[in-house]
Scaffold this motif. Structure first.
Motif, PDB file in Angstrom:
ATOM      1  N   UNK A  69      60.763   8.298  13.081  1.00  0.00           N
ATOM      2  CA  UNK A  69      61.600   9.503  13.018  1.00  0.00           C
ATOM      3  C   UNK A  69      62.530   9.539  14.229  1.00  0.00           C
ATOM      4  N   UNK A  70      61.959   9.311  15.409  1.00  0.00           N
ATOM      5  CA  UNK A  70      62.764   9.338  16.634  1.00  0.00           C
ATOM      6  C   UNK A  70      63.861   8.275  16.592  1.00  0.00           C
ATOM      7  N   UNK A  71      63.518   7.087  16.128  1.00  0.00           N
ATOM      8  CA  UNK A  71      64.512   6.013  16.066  1.00  0.00           C
ATOM      9  C   UNK A  71      65.685   6.394  15.163  1.00  0.00           C
ATOM     10  N   UNK A  72      65.382   6.963  13.995  1.00  0.00           N
ATOM     11  CA  UNK A  72      66.455   7.344  13.069  1.00  0.00           C
ATOM     12  C   UNK A  72      67.246   8.530  13.594  1.00  0.00           C
ATOM     13  N   UNK A  73      66.553   9.524  14.184  1.00  0.00           N
ATOM     14  CA  UNK A  73      67.270  10.660  14.759  1.00  0.00           C
ATOM     15  C   UNK A  73      68.213  10.197  15.875  1.00  0.00           C
ATOM     16  N   UNK A  74      67.744   9.270  16.709  1.00  0.00           N
ATOM     17  CA  UNK A  74      68.596   8.782  17.798  1.00  0.00           C
ATOM     18  C   UNK A  74      69.838   8.074  17.270  1.00  0.00           C
ATOM     19  N   UNK A  75      69.674   7.273  16.225  1.00  0.00           N
ATOM     20  CA  UNK A  75      70.842   6.576  15.656  1.00  0.00           C
ATOM     21  C   UNK A  75      71.890   7.578  15.191  1.00  0.00           C
ATOM     22  N   UNK A  76      71.443   8.603  14.484  1.00  0.00           N
ATOM     23  CA  UNK A  76      72.377   9.608  13.979  1.00  0.00           C
ATOM     24  C   UNK A  76      72.908  10.491  15.106  1.00  0.00           C
ATOM     25  N   UNK A  77      72.041  10.836  16.061  1.00  0.00           N
ATOM     26  CA  UNK A  77      72.451  11.701  17.179  1.00  0.00           C
ATOM     27  C   UNK A  77      73.558  11.046  17.993  1.00  0.00           C
ATOM     28  N   UNK A  78      73.450   9.741  18.200  1.00  0.00           N
ATOM     29  CA  UNK A  78      74.463   9.037  18.986  1.00  0.00           C
ATOM     30  C   UNK A  78      75.755   8.812  18.201  1.00  0.00           C
ATOM     31  N   UNK A  79      75.734   9.206  16.930  1.00  0.00           N
ATOM     32  CA  UNK A  79      76.983   9.225  16.150  1.00  0.00           C
ATOM     33  C   UNK A  79      77.500  10.659  16.035  1.00  0.00           C
ATOM     34  N   UNK A  80      76.980  11.523  16.904  1.00  0.00           N
ATOM     35  CA  UNK A  80      77.407  12.926  16.988  1.00  0.00           C
ATOM     36  C   UNK A  80      77.075  13.739  15.751  1.00  0.00           C
ATOM     37  N   UNK A  81      75.943  13.441  15.132  1.00  0.00           N
ATOM     38  CA  UNK A  81      75.486  14.205  13.979  1.00  0.00           C
ATOM     39  C   UNK A  81      74.607  15.338  14.497  1.00  0.00           C
ATOM     40  N   UNK A  82      75.126  16.557  14.453  1.00  0.00           N
ATOM     41  CA  UNK A  82      74.490  17.716  15.092  1.00  0.00           C
ATOM     42  C   UNK A  82      73.062  17.965  14.604  1.00  0.00           C
ATOM     43  N   UNK A  83      72.800  17.793  13.319  1.00  0.00           N
ATOM     44  CA  UNK A  83      71.446  18.040  12.820  1.00  0.00           C
ATOM     45  C   UNK A  83      70.443  17.068  13.432  1.00  0.00           C
ATOM     46  N   UNK A  84      70.838  15.838  13.625  1.00  0.00           N
ATOM     47  CA  UNK A  84      69.956  14.851  14.246  1.00  0.00           C
ATOM     48  C   UNK A  84      69.777  15.157  15.735  1.00  0.00           C
ATOM     49  N   UNK A  85      70.819  15.626  16.382  1.00  0.00           N
ATOM     50  CA  UNK A  85      70.708  16.014  17.786  1.00  0.00           C
ATOM     51  C   UNK A  85      69.718  17.170  17.928  1.00  0.00           C
ATOM     52  N   UNK A  86      69.810  18.114  17.011  1.00  0.00           N
ATOM     53  CA  UNK A  86      68.858  19.232  16.985  1.00  0.00           C
ATOM     54  C   UNK A  86      67.436  18.715  16.753  1.00  0.00           C
ATOM     55  N   UNK A  87      67.269  17.813  15.778  1.00  0.00           N
ATOM     56  CA  UNK A  87      65.942  17.296  15.461  1.00  0.00           C
ATOM     57  C   UNK A  87      65.352  16.517  16.638  1.00  0.00           C
ATOM     58  N   UNK A  88      66.179  15.786  17.337  1.00  0.00           N
ATOM     59  CA  UNK A  88      65.723  15.068  18.523  1.00  0.00           C
ATOM     60  C   UNK A  88      65.282  16.072  19.599  1.00  0.00           C
ATOM     61  N   UNK A  89      66.035  17.130  19.752  1.00  0.00           N
ATOM     62  CA  UNK A  89      65.638  18.198  20.679  1.00  0.00           C
ATOM     63  C   UNK A  89      64.288  18.790  20.317  1.00  0.00           C
ATOM     64  N   UNK A  90      64.050  18.964  19.014  1.00  0.00           N
ATOM     65  CA  UNK A  90      62.757  19.497  18.561  1.00  0.00           C
ATOM     66  C   UNK A  90      61.615  18.546  18.927  1.00  0.00           C
ATOM     67  N   UNK A  91      61.853  17.253  18.816  1.00  0.00           N
ATOM     68  CA  UNK A  91      60.812  16.296  19.187  1.00  0.00           C
ATOM     69  C   UNK A  91      60.460  16.438  20.663  1.00  0.00           C
ATOM     70  N   UNK A  92      61.469  16.587  21.511  1.00  0.00           N
ATOM     71  CA  UNK A  92      61.203  16.750  22.942  1.00  0.00           C
ATOM     72  C   UNK A  92      60.571  18.108  23.243  1.00  0.00           C
ATOM     73  N   UNK A  93      60.992  19.134  22.540  1.00  0.00           N
ATOM     74  CA  UNK A  93      60.399  20.457  22.768  1.00  0.00           C
ATOM     75  C   UNK A  93      58.913  20.464  22.378  1.00  0.00           C
ATOM     76  N   UNK A  94      58.587  19.819  21.267  1.00  0.00           N
ATOM     77  CA  UNK A  94      57.212  19.834  20.769  1.00  0.00           C
ATOM     78  C   UNK A  94      56.348  18.695  21.282  1.00  0.00           C
ATOM     79  N   UNK A  95      56.957  17.704  21.923  1.00  0.00           N
ATOM     80  CA  UNK A  95      56.195  16.570  22.427  1.00  0.00           C
ATOM     81  C   UNK A  95      55.668  15.667  21.332  1.00  0.00           C
TER      82      UNK A  95
END
Length: 153
Positions: A69-95
């Protein structure tokens, strides 16, 4: 006979229509959605990458896998996809699969909010309201986000 051929033609044409992976996902056909999204994700489609990440994160149609999940979110986040950036933030918030890190979570939420995510704005407010971060750490997170956004306008 003509009616039968016409019905057969209509049936075949209807069956040859491409399946919308979002519609399949929304209907709970997760394996079908995954099979359609995976080649798109591998070709670099950030929306497909985000949905593949969601399916791994939630275990929809497969066993839960936070690492993927993290790997896919990072790929999309680094393409400036806001939903993936949010999801990556959730992973860090929840550990989840990562060490819980409110600064990184706040940083990704800030980036996503700058890209238009209302959910990210709510998460930043929640972190701020719950005093999880002292002000200097919030300023640090904002600085990190602004540095990222300079390179990803």
């Amino acid at each position: 006979m003509r009616k039968l051929l016409l019905l057969l033609f209509v049936f075949l044409f209807a069956c040859s229509e491409p399946i919308d992976p979002k519609a399949a996902f929304d209907q709970g056909k997760y394996k079908q959605a995954y099979a359609i999204w995976l080649p798109m994700a591998e070709q670099g489609d950030p929306a497909a990458q985000n949905y593949i990440g969601i399916q791994h994160y939630l275990g929809l149609g497969m066993k839960r896998n936070f690492k993927l999940a993290k790997q896919w979110f990072e790929k999309a986040a680094h393409q400036d996809y806001a939903d993936a950036q949010y999801n990556l933030g959730m992973m860090y918030e929840n550990g989840h699969y990562v060490q819980q890190d409110y600064v990184k979570a706040f940083t990704w939420f800030y980036i996503a909010s700058e890209k238009g995510s209302a959910n990210a704005e709510k998460r930043m407010q929640s972190i701020n309201d719950e005093y999880r971060l002292p002000p200097f750490q919030i300023w640090n997170a904002v600085d990190l986000a602004k540095d990222y956004l300079k390179d990803h306008p």
